[in-house]
Design a protein around this motif. Structure first.
Motif, mmCIF file in Angstrom:
data_model
loop_
_atom_site.group_PDB
_atom_site.id
_atom_site.type_symbol
_atom_site.label_atom_id
_atom_site.label_comp_id
_atom_site.label_asym_id
_atom_site.label_seq_id
_atom_site.Cartn_x
_atom_site.Cartn_y
_atom_site.Cartn_z
ATOM 1 N N LEU A 35 0.844 -1.222 -0.011
ATOM 2 C CA LEU A 35 0.061 -0.097 -0.008
ATOM 3 C C LEU A 35 0.860 1.451 -0.059
ATOM 4 N N ALA A 36 0.360 2.321 -0.534
ATOM 5 C CA ALA A 36 1.156 3.331 -0.684
ATOM 6 C C ALA A 36 0.776 4.442 0.772
ATOM 7 N N PHE A 37 0.086 3.846 1.624
ATOM 8 C CA PHE A 37 -0.273 4.740 2.673
ATOM 9 C C PHE A 37 -0.276 3.556 3.834
ATOM 10 N N GLU A 38 -0.519 4.118 4.922
ATOM 11 C CA GLU A 38 -0.270 3.303 6.325
ATOM 12 C C GLU A 38 -1.865 3.573 7.004
ATOM 13 N N PRO A 39 -2.540 2.483 6.765
ATOM 14 C CA PRO A 39 -3.899 2.286 7.258
ATOM 15 C C PRO A 39 -3.874 2.043 8.825
ATOM 16 N N ALA A 40 -2.994 1.549 9.345
ATOM 17 C CA ALA A 40 -3.201 0.916 10.853
ATOM 18 C C ALA A 40 -3.502 2.017 11.836
ATOM 19 N N PRO A 41 -3.170 3.126 11.737
ATOM 20 C CA PRO A 41 -3.452 4.095 12.805
ATOM 21 C C PRO A 41 -4.915 4.344 12.821
ATOM 22 N N LEU A 42 -5.444 4.266 11.403
ATOM 23 C CA LEU A 42 -7.203 4.530 11.488
ATOM 24 C C LEU A 42 -7.858 3.558 12.367
ATOM 25 N N MET A 43 -7.406 2.072 12.429
ATOM 26 C CA MET A 43 -8.028 1.263 13.120
ATOM 27 C C MET A 43 -7.884 1.281 14.760
ATOM 28 N N ILE A 126 -11.454 -10.278 -0.110
ATOM 29 C CA ILE A 126 -11.156 -9.831 1.347
ATOM 30 C C ILE A 126 -9.914 -9.194 1.224
ATOM 31 N N THR A 127 -9.748 -8.234 1.871
ATOM 32 C CA THR A 127 -8.714 -7.271 1.895
ATOM 33 C C THR A 127 -8.290 -6.929 3.519
ATOM 34 N N THR A 128 -6.993 -7.451 3.800
ATOM 35 C CA THR A 128 -6.351 -6.961 5.218
ATOM 36 C C THR A 128 -5.671 -5.536 5.061
ATOM 37 N N TYR A 129 -6.018 -4.674 5.823
ATOM 38 C CA TYR A 129 -5.320 -3.268 5.756
ATOM 39 C C TYR A 129 -4.320 -3.347 7.028
ATOM 40 N N ALA A 130 -4.512 -4.075 8.155
ATOM 41 C CA ALA A 130 -3.610 -4.115 9.406
ATOM 42 C C ALA A 130 -3.289 -5.393 9.897
ATOM 43 N N GLY A 131 -2.329 -5.887 10.207
ATOM 44 C CA GLY A 131 -2.150 -7.046 10.590
ATOM 45 C C GLY A 131 -1.858 -8.280 9.942
ATOM 46 N N ARG A 132 -2.013 -9.629 10.199
ATOM 47 C CA ARG A 132 -1.465 -10.878 9.689
ATOM 48 C C ARG A 132 -2.537 -11.114 8.561
ATOM 49 N N GLY A 133 -3.593 -10.713 8.625
ATOM 50 C CA GLY A 133 -4.604 -10.998 7.572
ATOM 51 C C GLY A 133 -5.593 -12.372 7.676
ATOM 52 N N THR A 134 -6.029 -12.912 6.832
ATOM 53 C CA THR A 134 -7.113 -14.102 7.251
ATOM 54 C C THR A 134 -6.525 -15.167 6.571
ATOM 55 N N GLU A 135 -6.944 -16.472 7.042
ATOM 56 C CA GLU A 135 -6.491 -17.744 6.451
ATOM 57 C C GLU A 135 -7.784 -18.241 6.224
#
Length: 135
Positions: A35-43, A126-135
């Motif tokens: 990603l060209a941005f950091e979404p984690a702080p939004l969460m 399904i898209t993960t924006y922060a963390g490990r994601g889904t399995e």
């Protein structure tokens, strides 16, 4: 092409490979992207889950309004996330051939779907924006 086909799956670094999901033999298309941005702080903090139904042409406005109501602070990251969701929605609707989109944006801290199952959804993004994601 940098896509590798393994066990009825496509793993790629390019968005065009996602379209292979419509092939009968393909069960999973995985786009590994940066990603060209950091979404984690939004969460972080207190934000409500967003669930909405929209169309590809309206999803950006609908998501922007829903994010404001859900407690996402106004920022350039929020705008970038909104654009990314709208872009993915447009691409997904072209691949799936659909005009109606059901969207969920949530901070998932546990196993959101505890049991392996099949459902009646033909195609899901399904898209993960922060963390490990889904399995």
């Amino acid at each position: 092409m940098d896509a590798e086909t393994l066990c009825q799956s496509v793993i790629a670094r390019d968005r065009q490979s996602l379209a292979k999901i419509v092939r009968d033999e393909c069960q999973l298309a995985l786009w590994q992207r940066d990603l060209a941005f950091e979404p984690a702080p939004l969460m972080e903090g207190s934000v409500d889950e967003i669930r909405l139904e929209s169309t590809p042409g309206n999803v950006a406005a609908d998501v922007k309004l829903a994010m404001a109501k859900a407690g996402y602070a106004a920022s350039s990251a929020r705008e970038a996330l909104t654009r990314d969701i709208a872009d993915l929605t447009a691409q997904f609707s072209k691949i799936a051939g659909c005009t109606d989109i059901a969207l969920r944006l949530a901070v998932v801290e546990t196993d959101s779907c505890r049991k392996f199952h099949a459902d009646w959804i033909t195609l899901r993004l399904i898209t993960t924006y922060a963390g490990r994601g889904t399995e």
